[in-house]
Design an enzyme around this catalytic site. Sequence first.
Site, mmCIF file in Angstrom:
data_model
loop_
_atom_site.group_PDB
_atom_site.id
_atom_site.type_symbol
_atom_site.label_atom_id
_atom_site.label_comp_id
_atom_site.label_asym_id
_atom_site.label_seq_id
_atom_site.Cartn_x
_atom_site.Cartn_y
_atom_site.Cartn_z
ATOM 1 N N LYS A 197 0.839 -1.205 0.000
ATOM 2 C CA LYS A 197 0.000 0.000 0.000
ATOM 3 C C LYS A 197 0.879 1.261 0.000
ATOM 4 C CE LYS A 197 -2.196 1.372 3.706
ATOM 5 N NZ LYS A 197 -3.106 1.390 4.860
ATOM 6 N N ASP A 229 -6.203 0.937 0.087
ATOM 7 C CA ASP A 229 -6.443 1.238 1.497
ATOM 8 C C ASP A 229 -7.923 1.005 1.814
ATOM 9 O OD1 ASP A 229 -7.778 3.371 0.379
ATOM 10 O OD2 ASP A 229 -6.356 4.891 1.051
#
Length: 209
Positions: free
Chosen positions: A119, A137
Amino acid sequence: MPDVQKIHAVLKSLYPDALCSLEYEGDPWRLLIAARLSAQCTDERVNIVCVPLFRRYPDAAAMAEADVGEVETIIRPCGLFHTKAESCVAMSKIITREWGGRVPDTMEGLLSLPGVGRKIANLILGDCFGQPGIVADTHCIRLCGRFGFYDESLKDPAKVERILSDIVPREEQADWCHRMVLFGREYCTARSPRCAECPVREECAHPAR
Ligand code: SF4
């Protein structure tokens, strides 16, 4: 399957700038630190905490020499401050000693840093190095499930990243994720989405909640 091009066109007109809500003054190392601090914390709080943090440690070389306890004291409001402080100092040491003070610009290089997962790596690659990357996310996972790009029960970031990487145009991937945050805040909140006023309602698989 909703039309990703239509959704993208609407979101682009709503949020043309698609700026990252973390403040980092164009410095990849600062974005790396801010992103690490943002785990289970709001971007607003991270931005507040980063002011004194970057005043005390303006770059990777300074953070590499930091006392972890002192970093903990500054970043305490972000939560998980012990592990976050450890990884901020450890990643800064590696960047200073093995990367000449520059944040690596490859997925492999970024993943070699302590506390950095896909991420954060995708965020850095997209925002700092202009490379495609989906930041899977919580906002992105929730909203793209609502749109109907996959089953809403899917919460696995790696699977979401793979699915969205195939359907979101490569040159739009970095901005896509920032637009998800903005759209989720303005229209499609977790608790009370404004479906009646939603500009992508016609493309949404789960409207009228
Ligand atoms: S129609 Fe409702 S659930 Fe669908 S994207 Fe819009 S606000 Fe979210």
